[in-house]
Design a protein around this motif. Structure first.
Motif, PDB file in Angstrom:
ATOM      1  N   ILE A  71      29.900   0.764  -0.432  1.00 39.11           N
ATOM      2  CA  ILE A  71      29.231  -0.227   0.417  1.00 39.11           C
ATOM      3  C   ILE A  71      28.015   0.408   1.088  1.00 39.11           C
ATOM      4  CG2 ILE A  71      29.460  -1.786   2.392  1.00 39.11           C
ATOM      5  CD1 ILE A  71      32.459  -1.828   1.895  1.00 39.11           C
ATOM      6  N   GLY A  72      26.864  -0.245   0.962  1.00 40.53           N
ATOM      7  CA  GLY A  72      25.636   0.246   1.590  1.00 40.53           C
ATOM      8  C   GLY A  72      24.649  -0.886   1.783  1.00 40.53           C
ATOM      9  N   TYR A  73      23.385  -0.535   2.039  1.00 40.13           N
ATOM     10  CA  TYR A  73      22.356  -1.534   2.323  1.00 40.13           C
ATOM     11  C   TYR A  73      21.082  -1.231   1.541  1.00 40.13           C
ATOM     12  CZ  TYR A  73      25.457  -2.863   6.111  1.00 40.13           C
ATOM     13  OH  TYR A  73      26.553  -3.268   6.822  1.00 40.13           O
ATOM     14  N   ALA A  74      20.369  -2.288   1.186  1.00 44.62           N
ATOM     15  CA  ALA A  74      19.099  -2.146   0.472  1.00 44.62           C
ATOM     16  C   ALA A  74      18.056  -3.046   1.127  1.00 44.62           C
ATOM     17  CB  ALA A  74      19.252  -2.514  -0.998  1.00 44.62           C
ATOM     18  N   ASN A  75      16.834  -2.529   1.248  1.00 40.41           N
ATOM     19  CA  ASN A  75      15.740  -3.294   1.848  1.00 40.41           C
ATOM     20  C   ASN A  75      15.048  -4.136   0.775  1.00 40.41           C
ATOM     21  OD1 ASN A  75      15.999  -2.214   4.551  1.00 40.41           O
ATOM     22  ND2 ASN A  75      15.201  -0.292   3.721  1.00 40.41           N
ATOM     23  N   CYS A  76      15.608  -5.303   0.533  1.00 44.11           N
ATOM     24  CA  CYS A  76      15.038  -6.215  -0.457  1.00 44.11           C
ATOM     25  C   CYS A  76      15.521  -7.625  -0.162  1.00 44.11           C
ATOM     26  CB  CYS A  76      15.428  -5.795  -1.874  1.00 44.11           C
ATOM     27  SG  CYS A  76      17.212  -5.835  -2.184  1.00 44.11           S
ATOM     28  N   THR A  77      14.883  -8.598  -0.789  1.00 42.86           N
ATOM     29  CA  THR A  77      15.283  -9.992  -0.630  1.00 42.86           C
ATOM     30  C   THR A  77      16.294 -10.356  -1.710  1.00 42.86           C
ATOM     31  OG1 THR A  77      13.556 -10.841  -2.079  1.00 42.86           O
ATOM     32  CG2 THR A  77      12.980 -10.545   0.260  1.00 42.86           C
ATOM     33  N   LEU A  78      16.933 -11.504  -1.549  1.00 39.93           N
ATOM     34  CA  LEU A  78      17.855 -11.993  -2.583  1.00 39.93           C
ATOM     35  C   LEU A  78      17.150 -12.171  -3.914  1.00 39.93           C
ATOM     36  CD1 LEU A  78      20.024 -14.694  -0.731  1.00 39.93           C
ATOM     37  CD2 LEU A  78      20.883 -12.678  -1.946  1.00 39.93           C
ATOM     38  N   GLU A  79      15.939 -12.704  -3.860  1.00 48.72           N
ATOM     39  CA  GLU A  79      15.181 -12.948  -5.091  1.00 48.72           C
ATOM     40  C   GLU A  79      14.872 -11.636  -5.803  1.00 48.72           C
ATOM     41  OE1 GLU A  79      14.477 -14.195  -2.127  1.00 48.72           O
ATOM     42  OE2 GLU A  79      14.977 -16.312  -2.436  1.00 48.72           O
ATOM     43  N   GLU A  80      14.469 -10.629  -5.031  1.00 53.70           N
ATOM     44  CA  GLU A  80      14.150  -9.325  -5.635  1.00 53.70           C
ATOM     45  C   GLU A  80      15.384  -8.708  -6.286  1.00 53.70           C
ATOM     46  OE1 GLU A  80      10.531  -7.530  -2.885  1.00 53.70           O
ATOM     47  OE2 GLU A  80      12.589  -7.472  -2.108  1.00 53.70           O
ATOM     48  N   PHE A  81      16.517  -8.786  -5.608  1.00 52.66           N
ATOM     49  CA  PHE A  81      17.711  -8.170  -6.173  1.00 52.66           C
ATOM     50  C   PHE A  81      18.203  -8.941  -7.396  1.00 52.66           C
ATOM     51  CE2 PHE A  81      22.146  -7.025  -6.679  1.00 52.66           C
ATOM     52  CZ  PHE A  81      22.080  -5.651  -6.544  1.00 52.66           C
ATOM     53  N   HIS A  82      18.082 -10.252  -7.358  1.00 50.72           N
ATOM     54  CA  HIS A  82      18.502 -11.063  -8.505  1.00 50.72           C
ATOM     55  C   HIS A  82      17.695 -10.688  -9.747  1.00 50.72           C
ATOM     56  CE1 HIS A  82      20.063 -14.408 -10.781  1.00 50.72           C
ATOM     57  NE2 HIS A  82      18.847 -14.873 -10.981  1.00 50.72           N
ATOM     58  N   VAL A  83      16.388 -10.514  -9.574  1.00 53.28           N
ATOM     59  CA  VAL A  83      15.529 -10.103 -10.697  1.00 53.28           C
ATOM     60  C   VAL A  83      15.946  -8.717 -11.189  1.00 53.28           C
ATOM     61  CG1 VAL A  83      13.178  -9.452 -11.354  1.00 53.28           C
ATOM     62  CG2 VAL A  83      13.566 -11.528 -10.025  1.00 53.28           C
ATOM     63  N   PHE A  84      16.199  -7.814 -10.250  1.00 56.22           N
ATOM     64  CA  PHE A  84      16.593  -6.446 -10.596  1.00 56.22           C
ATOM     65  C   PHE A  84      17.919  -6.427 -11.347  1.00 56.22           C
ATOM     66  CE2 PHE A  84      18.878  -2.519  -9.209  1.00 56.22           C
ATOM     67  CZ  PHE A  84      18.104  -1.599  -9.895  1.00 56.22           C
ATOM     68  N   LEU A  85      18.907  -7.180 -10.859  1.00 54.30           N
ATOM     69  CA  LEU A  85      20.235  -7.218 -11.473  1.00 54.30           C
ATOM     70  C   LEU A  85      20.177  -7.746 -12.898  1.00 54.30           C
ATOM     71  CD1 LEU A  85      23.232  -6.639 -10.778  1.00 54.30           C
ATOM     72  CD2 LEU A  85      23.444  -9.044 -10.152  1.00 54.30           C
ATOM     73  N   ASN A  86      19.222  -8.625 -13.159  1.00 55.46           N
ATOM     74  CA  ASN A  86      19.092  -9.214 -14.492  1.00 55.46           C
ATOM     75  C   ASN A  86      18.046  -8.512 -15.357  1.00 55.46           C
ATOM     76  OD1 ASN A  86      20.801 -11.905 -14.736  1.00 55.46           O
ATOM     77  ND2 ASN A  86      20.046 -11.776 -12.636  1.00 55.46           N
ATOM     78  N   SER A  87      17.674  -7.291 -14.946  1.00 55.53           N
ATOM     79  CA  SER A  87      16.693  -6.535 -15.734  1.00 55.53           C
ATOM     80  C   SER A  87      17.344  -5.742 -16.856  1.00 55.53           C
ATOM     81  CB  SER A  87      15.907  -5.590 -14.824  1.00 55.53           C
ATOM     82  OG  SER A  87      16.756  -4.618 -14.222  1.00 55.53           O
ATOM     83  N   TYR A 230      15.531   2.878  -4.895  1.00 53.36           N
ATOM     84  CA  TYR A 230      14.626   2.156  -5.794  1.00 53.36           C
ATOM     85  C   TYR A 230      13.774   1.154  -5.016  1.00 53.36           C
ATOM     86  CZ  TYR A 230      13.105  -1.368  -9.157  1.00 53.36           C
ATOM     87  OH  TYR A 230      12.350  -2.270  -9.873  1.00 53.36           O
ATOM     88  N   PHE A 231      14.414   0.342  -4.174  1.00 57.61           N
ATOM     89  CA  PHE A 231      13.658  -0.669  -3.430  1.00 57.61           C
ATOM     90  C   PHE A 231      12.782  -0.039  -2.342  1.00 57.61           C
ATOM     91  CE2 PHE A 231      16.775  -3.654  -5.278  1.00 57.61           C
ATOM     92  CZ  PHE A 231      15.872  -4.582  -5.777  1.00 57.61           C
ATOM     93  N   ASN A 232      13.190   1.117  -1.818  1.00 62.73           N
ATOM     94  CA  ASN A 232      12.303   1.828  -0.892  1.00 62.73           C
ATOM     95  C   ASN A 232      11.014   2.248  -1.593  1.00 62.73           C
ATOM     96  OD1 ASN A 232      13.884   1.593   1.372  1.00 62.73           O
ATOM     97  ND2 ASN A 232      14.868   3.585   1.148  1.00 62.73           N
ATOM     98  N   ARG A 233      11.146   2.719  -2.837  1.00 64.45           N
ATOM     99  CA  ARG A 233       9.946   3.099  -3.600  1.00 64.45           C
ATOM    100  C   ARG A 233       9.079   1.881  -3.879  1.00 64.45           C
ATOM    101  NH1 ARG A 233      13.725   6.150  -6.604  1.00 64.45           N
ATOM    102  NH2 ARG A 233      13.626   4.670  -8.322  1.00 64.45           N
ATOM    103  N   VAL A 234       9.732   0.772  -4.252  1.00 70.26           N
ATOM    104  CA  VAL A 234       8.996  -0.457  -4.550  1.00 70.26           C
ATOM    105  C   VAL A 234       8.166  -0.906  -3.353  1.00 70.26           C
ATOM    106  CG1 VAL A 234       9.270  -2.935  -5.000  1.00 70.26           C
ATOM    107  CG2 VAL A 234      10.581  -1.278  -6.338  1.00 70.26           C
ATOM    108  N   HIS A 235       8.733  -0.759  -2.161  1.00 73.18           N
ATOM    109  CA  HIS A 235       8.062  -1.218  -0.948  1.00 73.18           C
ATOM    110  C   HIS A 235       7.306  -0.104  -0.227  1.00 73.18           C
ATOM    111  CE1 HIS A 235       9.765  -5.198  -1.250  1.00 73.18           C
ATOM    112  NE2 HIS A 235      10.978  -4.693  -1.383  1.00 73.18           N
ATOM    113  N   GLY A 236       7.179   1.048  -0.872  1.00 74.53           N
ATOM    114  CA  GLY A 236       6.387   2.133  -0.299  1.00 74.53           C
ATOM    115  C   GLY A 236       7.019   2.823   0.879  1.00 74.53           C
ATOM    116  N   ARG A 237       8.336   2.748   0.991  1.00 71.01           N
ATOM    117  CA  ARG A 237       9.025   3.425   2.089  1.00 71.01           C
ATOM    118  C   ARG A 237       9.425   4.830   1.666  1.00 71.01           C
ATOM    119  NH1 ARG A 237      11.496  -1.865   2.397  1.00 71.01           N
ATOM    120  NH2 ARG A 237      10.917  -2.954   4.312  1.00 71.01           N
ATOM    121  N   GLN A 238       9.755   5.665   2.659  1.00 71.43           N
ATOM    122  CA  GLN A 238      10.168   7.027   2.377  1.00 71.43           C
ATOM    123  C   GLN A 238      11.494   7.014   1.635  1.00 71.43           C
ATOM    124  OE1 GLN A 238      10.186   9.498   5.824  1.00 71.43           O
ATOM    125  NE2 GLN A 238      10.812  11.348   4.737  1.00 71.43           N
TER     126      GLN A 238
END
Length: 306
Positions: A71-87, A230-238
């Motif tokens: 269990i953890g957390y990711a900085n992304c929206t539902l839409e972003e994760f849905h696209v990622f999960l279906n990649s 992964y989503f931190n990199r996408v959004h330019g976070r450390q």
């Protein structure tokens, strides 16, 4: 079927529709079972590593393999994760360090269920062979859940749909995805952060110590951390690795295999056996051997396997 022996296109279309409906119903049943499993109060907390809470649960009934939950957390929206999960295979490339290569093999149910194949490097190579999996993926956005399950359970149905499963790979052991799910739920009051939960139970088949299988499965829970990075990199976070564990999964297994393989007491017995053989050879070269020589249990020796 027509007089010429060809399959009637209409009949064939109906058959395929029934197969797809059956597979969709099976996927829905599995998804509901995983929702209940994730919410169970039987999970045992193991550790918090890299911001991921790791839990295990034994299925019982003599099973040596454990369910694992991260269990953890990711900085992304539902839409972003849905696209990622279906990649498809791209998801494994981003989150699993042991991933080697794979293929998306086609849609079983258009827009809903996909057939795929993935191969993974085994920790403890070359003592342990690489593993591969042929599986079906099903995502249900309204339930905030995506699951995977073994395609070989439905070999006949997949073949009748005209799709080709990945044949066995020489030197690679085909494992079985018994249960695998990602749950992605919005954090209350946030539109840009999700709570991620990963649940899995995988039978790696073939020869492999159960402690290696459970260690590998436990490390799989850290896929949640890899997704967050992964989503931190996408959004330019450390993207620093907080709460690093000691060594990689592969190195941990290699070290433990070495510890199991080198038994000091066993090495001592081997040296004693070698010394006795040397003395016996010396006596034989000096003269006739005694009529009767007491044997030792060490003479036979034994090799323990892990």
């Amino acid at each position: 079927m027509s007089e010429e022996g060809h399959v009637d296109p209409v009949h064939n279309k109906k058959t395929k529709r029934k197969i797809r409906d059956k597979l969709l119903a099976e996927a829905e049943t599995r998804l509901q079972a995983l929702i209940e499993l994730e919410a169970s109060d039987q999970w045992t907390f193991k550790s918090k590593t890299k911001g991921v809470e790791i839990y295990t649960m034994n299925p019982g009934k003599g099973q040596s393999l454990d369910f694992v939950k991260g269990i953890g957390y990711a900085n992304c929206t539902l839409e972003e994760f849905h696209v990622f999960l279906n990649s498809g295979i791209n998801l494994l490339k981003q989150v699993d360090k042991m991933f080697s290569h794979g293929h998306d093999l086609g849609e079983v149910v258009p827009g809903k269920i996909v057939l795929a194949h993935a191969q993974f490097k085994a920790p403890g190579r070359p003592l342990i062979s690489d593993r591969d999996f042929c599986y079906l993926s099903y995502d249900k956005p309204e339930a905030h859940c995506g699951i995977s399950f073994d395609a070989d359970f439905y070999a006949d149905e997949i073949d009748k749909l005209g799709l080709k499963r990945m044949p066995p790979v020489p030197g690679v052991v085909r494992g079985s995805t018994l249960a695998c799910a990602y749950f992605y739920r919005p954090v209350p009051g946030r539109t840009d952060q999700l709570k991620l939960t990963y649940v899995c139970l995988v039978d790696v088949k073939g020869w492999i110590p159960s402690w290696v299988a459970n260690l590998t499965a436990g490390q799989q829970a850290l896929n949640v951390h890899s997704i967050a990075k992964y989503f931190n990199r996408v959004h330019g976070r450390q993207t620093g690795d907080d709460d690093e564990v000691d060594g990689t999964e592969e190195q941990v297994v290699q070290d433990k295999l070495a510890d199991v393989s080198i038994d000091p007491e066993k090495e001592k017995k081997k040296k004693h056996k070698k010394k006795k053989k040397s003395k016996k050879s010396k006596k034989q070269s000096e003269g006739p051997a005694p009529a009767h020589e007491e044997s030792s249990d060490d003479e036979a020796g034994s090799q323990d396997s892990i």
